[in-house]
Design an enzyme around this catalytic site. Structure first.
Site, short mmCIF file in Angstrom:
data_model
loop_
_atom_site.label_atom_id
_atom_site.label_comp_id
_atom_site.label_asym_id
_atom_site.label_seq_id
_atom_site.Cartn_x
_atom_site.Cartn_y
_atom_site.Cartn_z
NE ARG A 1 -39.28 -3.73 -22.77
CZ ARG A 1 -38.06 -3.29 -23.10
NH1 ARG A 1 -37.05 -3.44 -22.25
NH2 ARG A 1 -37.87 -2.70 -24.26
CG ASP B 1 -26.01 -8.10 -21.61
OD1 ASP B 1 -25.74 -7.21 -22.44
OD2 ASP B 1 -27.06 -8.11 -20.93
#
Length: 288
Positions: free
Chosen positions: A49, A150
């Site tokens: 990632r 978030d």
């Protein structure tokens, strides 16, 4: 595990120079910034990632990339955090929570506005499920509002757009799907969009639960924080729960994920049902 002595050979196989020291820096950075505790077996995930960010920046060494993040590049820190955030969600995931929310909202909505916080909303399926529940329970234009937040700005943008593949509605009853979604046509065939009246119930905001100050004001009648605490250690969980408690109404509910329990914070919250909690000092409803 690859150690520092064979990091060069590892880099030759996969493209970037990545040592144990680099992995440890990643672990410390994401823990300090977002509270996420990466275990030893997440090394390949971190490589994959974060490696996308190296590729985007034209770098070949993790050490060089991490120097940029640690130097205070706010935009890159945001991209780094987004890269390591896991966002697995679905409409009406953990379906047993929504009848409980409906009954709770029915009691409150008869007297006043219902206020909810979805504290890890990901791509929006959860707050839209909450909104559908409120409309089904309280009627069109319900006296209610939902704050959805978030840490990941990418998923927040997707949530605000409210556009999903048709397959995402698999667990949404057909009647609700017709009522709350618009089907795409032409170039948008195979996609659906949340109806504007449902979107109007939700305000989206970026909030990092690890930050010292949250731009929120309670009391909330319910807080959904599901499948997030599993990424935090117990000490971090405790700090967040200590801050949730005063933001909940006296009879408010905290909804957790199926793998989470808060037995270590029994002085703050006590079970009310399956992965549902209420403030420790709250009285049980007469029917409970």
């Amino acid at each position: 595990m690859v150690n520092a002595t064979n990091a060069t050979a590892f880099a030759a196989d996969v493209g970037f120079e990545f040592s144990d020291a680099d992995f440890e820096r990643i672990r410390q950075l994401i823990y300090r910034h977002a509270g996420i505790a990466l275990s030893d077996n997440k090394r390949q995930l971190a490589y994959s990632r974060v490696g996308r960010r190296l590729r985007a920046r034209g770098l070949t060494r993790f050490a060089d990339y991490l120097d940029i993040v640690e130097a205070g590049d706010a935009a890159e820190m945001e991209a780094f955090t987004n890269a390591l955030t896991t966002n697995l969600t679905a409409f009406f995931r953990e379906a047993h929570h929504f009848p409980i929310l409906a009954e709770h909202a029915r009691r409150i909505g008869a007297r006043r506005e219902v206020t909810l916080w979805c504290a890890a909303c990901s791509t929006g399926e959860e707050p839209y499920s909450m909104a559908m529940t409120l409309v089904e329970t309280l009627g069109t234009n319900p006296p209610a509002r939902i704050l959805a937040s978030d840490v990941d700005t990418n998923v927040l943008a997707k949530a605000q757009r409210g556009v999903y593949p048709l397959a995402a509605l698999e667990k949404v009853p057909e009647q609700q799907a017709r009522k709350f979604f618009l089907k795409g046509t032409g170039a948008k065939d195979g996609a659906v969009r949340v109806r504007p009246e449902l979107q109007a119930l939700i305000t989206y905001r970026q909030i990092n639960l690890l930050h010292d100050r949250w731009p929120v004001r309670g009391p909330f009648d319910a807080i959904f924080c599901r499948n997030v605490m599993i990424y935090f250690d117990k000490a971090t969980q405790r700090r967040i729960l200590e801050r949730f408690a005063p933001l909940l109404a006296p009879d408010g509910l905290l909804f957790a994920g199926h793998s989470e329990n808060f037995h270590h914070a029994a002085d703050l919250f006590r079970p009310r049902g399956k992965t549902v909690y209420q403030p420790a000092g709250a009285r049980k409803p007469a029917h409970a």
